[in-house]
Design a protein around this motif. Structure first.
Motif, mmCIF file in Angstrom:
data_model
loop_
_atom_site.group_PDB
_atom_site.id
_atom_site.type_symbol
_atom_site.label_atom_id
_atom_site.label_comp_id
_atom_site.label_asym_id
_atom_site.label_seq_id
_atom_site.Cartn_x
_atom_site.Cartn_y
_atom_site.Cartn_z
ATOM 1 N N MET A 98 0.841 -1.168 0.000
ATOM 2 C CA MET A 98 0.000 0.000 0.000
ATOM 3 C C MET A 98 0.888 1.233 0.000
ATOM 4 S SD MET A 98 -3.162 0.691 2.523
ATOM 5 C CE MET A 98 -2.323 1.375 3.921
ATOM 6 N N THR A 99 1.321 1.626 -1.118
ATOM 7 C CA THR A 99 2.168 2.807 -1.212
ATOM 8 C C THR A 99 1.343 3.967 -1.737
ATOM 9 O OG1 THR A 99 2.820 2.200 -3.437
ATOM 10 C CG2 THR A 99 4.226 1.437 -1.639
ATOM 11 N N GLY A 100 1.763 5.159 -1.409
ATOM 12 C CA GLY A 100 1.034 6.336 -1.886
ATOM 13 C C GLY A 100 -0.407 6.289 -1.451
ATOM 14 N N ARG A 101 -1.311 6.344 -2.394
ATOM 15 C CA ARG A 101 -2.735 6.304 -2.078
ATOM 16 C C ARG A 101 -3.388 4.996 -2.507
ATOM 17 N NH1 ARG A 101 -5.528 11.563 -1.051
ATOM 18 N NH2 ARG A 101 -3.932 12.597 0.123
ATOM 19 N N THR A 102 -2.611 3.925 -2.618
ATOM 20 C CA THR A 102 -3.188 2.635 -2.934
ATOM 21 C C THR A 102 -4.051 2.210 -1.756
ATOM 22 O OG1 THR A 102 -1.247 2.061 -4.215
ATOM 23 C CG2 THR A 102 -2.694 0.251 -3.575
ATOM 24 N N PRO A 103 -5.330 1.942 -1.980
ATOM 25 C CA PRO A 103 -6.226 1.616 -0.866
ATOM 26 C C PRO A 103 -5.959 0.233 -0.289
ATOM 27 C CG PRO A 103 -7.374 1.367 -2.939
ATOM 28 C CD PRO A 103 -6.017 1.935 -3.260
ATOM 29 N N PRO A 104 -6.406 0.011 0.948
ATOM 30 C CA PRO A 104 -6.305 -1.328 1.520
ATOM 31 C C PRO A 104 -7.226 -2.284 0.760
ATOM 32 C CG PRO A 104 -7.353 0.206 3.061
ATOM 33 C CD PRO A 104 -6.962 0.976 1.856
ATOM 34 N N LEU A 105 -6.990 -3.558 0.883
ATOM 35 C CA LEU A 105 -7.766 -4.549 0.134
ATOM 36 C C LEU A 105 -9.261 -4.480 0.413
ATOM 37 C CD1 LEU A 105 -5.447 -7.670 0.410
ATOM 38 C CD2 LEU A 105 -5.850 -6.235 -1.591
ATOM 39 N N GLY A 106 -9.662 -4.154 1.618
ATOM 40 C CA GLY A 106 -11.078 -4.118 1.973
ATOM 41 C C GLY A 106 -11.814 -2.876 1.523
ATOM 42 N N ASP A 107 -11.140 -1.945 0.887
ATOM 43 C CA ASP A 107 -11.780 -0.684 0.482
ATOM 44 C C ASP A 107 -12.440 -0.830 -0.884
ATOM 45 O OD1 ASP A 107 -12.478 2.045 0.740
ATOM 46 O OD2 ASP A 107 -10.766 2.613 -0.499
ATOM 47 N N THR A 108 -13.450 -1.674 -0.951
ATOM 48 C CA THR A 108 -14.102 -1.929 -2.239
ATOM 49 C C THR A 108 -15.032 -0.797 -2.667
ATOM 50 O OG1 THR A 108 -15.836 -3.162 -1.096
ATOM 51 C CG2 THR A 108 -13.977 -4.430 -1.986
ATOM 52 N N ASP A 109 -15.539 -0.023 -1.712
ATOM 53 C CA ASP A 109 -16.465 1.050 -2.059
ATOM 54 C C ASP A 109 -15.814 2.436 -2.037
ATOM 55 O OD1 ASP A 109 -16.098 1.233 0.653
ATOM 56 O OD2 ASP A 109 -18.226 1.250 1.161
ATOM 57 N N GLY A 110 -14.519 2.520 -1.814
ATOM 58 C CA GLY A 110 -13.811 3.800 -1.856
ATOM 59 C C GLY A 110 -13.937 4.641 -0.603
ATOM 60 N N LEU A 111 -14.453 4.071 0.480
ATOM 61 C CA LEU A 111 -14.640 4.835 1.713
ATOM 62 C C LEU A 111 -13.319 5.319 2.282
ATOM 63 C CD1 LEU A 111 -16.629 5.873 3.824
ATOM 64 C CD2 LEU A 111 -16.387 3.691 5.006
ATOM 65 N N TRP A 112 -12.316 4.449 2.342
ATOM 66 C CA TRP A 112 -11.003 4.842 2.863
ATOM 67 C C TRP A 112 -10.422 5.976 2.032
ATOM 68 C CZ3 TRP A 112 -6.110 4.621 0.609
ATOM 69 C CH2 TRP A 112 -5.035 4.846 1.466
ATOM 70 N N GLN A 113 -10.524 5.875 0.724
ATOM 71 C CA GLN A 113 -9.994 6.928 -0.154
ATOM 72 C C GLN A 113 -10.724 8.248 0.078
ATOM 73 O OE1 GLN A 113 -10.273 5.225 -4.090
ATOM 74 N NE2 GLN A 113 -8.200 4.403 -3.964
ATOM 75 N N ALA A 114 -12.043 8.189 0.297
ATOM 76 C CA ALA A 114 -12.814 9.410 0.545
ATOM 77 C C ALA A 114 -12.403 10.058 1.867
ATOM 78 C CB ALA A 114 -14.309 9.094 0.544
ATOM 79 N N VAL A 115 -12.200 9.244 2.891
ATOM 80 C CA VAL A 115 -11.782 9.773 4.204
ATOM 81 C C VAL A 115 -10.391 10.381 4.084
ATOM 82 C CG1 VAL A 115 -11.166 9.139 6.569
ATOM 83 C CG2 VAL A 115 -13.250 8.238 5.546
ATOM 84 N N LEU A 116 -9.496 9.690 3.400
ATOM 85 C CA LEU A 116 -8.132 10.184 3.235
ATOM 86 C C LEU A 116 -8.109 11.480 2.417
ATOM 87 C CD1 LEU A 116 -5.620 8.878 4.444
ATOM 88 C CD2 LEU A 116 -4.998 8.181 2.149
ATOM 89 N N ALA A 117 -8.941 11.564 1.393
ATOM 90 C CA ALA A 117 -9.009 12.780 0.575
ATOM 91 C C ALA A 117 -9.546 13.948 1.395
ATOM 92 C CB ALA A 117 -9.879 12.540 -0.654
ATOM 93 N N ALA A 118 -10.563 13.698 2.211
ATOM 94 C CA ALA A 118 -11.122 14.756 3.058
ATOM 95 C C ALA A 118 -10.096 15.248 4.072
ATOM 96 C CB ALA A 118 -12.374 14.261 3.769
ATOM 97 N N ALA A 119 -9.184 14.370 4.465
ATOM 98 C CA ALA A 119 -8.147 14.729 5.436
ATOM 99 C C ALA A 119 -6.895 15.278 4.765
ATOM 100 C CB ALA A 119 -7.776 13.501 6.258
ATOM 101 N N ALA A 120 -6.908 15.371 3.454
ATOM 102 C CA ALA A 120 -5.743 15.821 2.679
ATOM 103 C C ALA A 120 -4.531 14.932 2.942
ATOM 104 C CB ALA A 120 -5.429 17.291 2.955
ATOM 105 N N GLY A 121 -4.788 13.647 3.200
ATOM 106 C CA GLY A 121 -3.701 12.700 3.386
ATOM 107 C C GLY A 121 -2.927 12.851 4.682
ATOM 108 N N ARG A 122 -3.522 13.526 5.653
ATOM 109 C CA ARG A 122 -2.838 13.812 6.911
ATOM 110 C C ARG A 122 -3.693 13.387 8.103
ATOM 111 N NH1 ARG A 122 -1.454 19.921 8.250
ATOM 112 N NH2 ARG A 122 -1.136 19.565 10.456
ATOM 113 N N CYS A 123 -3.052 12.910 9.151
ATOM 114 C CA CYS A 123 -3.747 12.499 10.367
ATOM 115 C C CYS A 123 -4.586 13.668 10.893
ATOM 116 C CB CYS A 123 -2.739 12.051 11.427
ATOM 117 S SG CYS A 123 -3.485 11.571 12.997
#
Length: 115
Positions: free
Chosen positions: A1-26
């Motif tokens: 999982m490098t860069g913005r490659t989602p985890p295997l369980g992110d089939t609906d893009g939820l993780w990517q949406a959360v990460l995008a809303a956070a601008a990739g930062r904790c």
């Protein structure tokens, strides 16, 4: 999982949406016990960055610290608006703090004698 490659369980893009809303930062703002004041009050850890333990991978978890103790199936059902991006250090420290607070508020009772 490098860069913005989602985890295997992110089939609906939820993780990517959360990460995008956070601008990739904790998104921790001190609930972990660290003030993060050097970084404007928000954790500076970015997804794909490095820590002393290796590459950092942010997790989508409940934004409300009290919800971090929800069972996994209930936490997984939370909508995107109730999730935040967490780095491992902040997530672990916040979860420990919530457990400690909950234990102080509701101490375990002694079990009744078996015999």
């Amino acid at each position: 999982m490098t860069g913005r490659t989602p985890p295997l369980g992110d089939t609906d893009g939820l993780w990517q949406a959360v990460l995008a809303a956070a601008a990739g930062r904790c998104q921790c703002r001190g609930t972990c016990g660290t003030s993060h004041e050097k970084d404007g009050g928000r954790c500076r850890t970015a997804h794909g960055g490095h820590s002393r333990h290796g590459p950092v991978r942010l997790t989508a978890a409940p934004a409300d610290p009290a919800d971090l103790l929800l069972p996994a199936h209930r936490a997984a059902a939370l909508p995107k608006a109730e999730l935040a991006a967490w780095c491992p250090a902040c997530l672990d420290a916040t979860t420990r703090a919530v457990r400690k607070t909950q234990l102080a508020a509701h101490p375990p009772t002694a079990p009744e004698a078996l015999f």
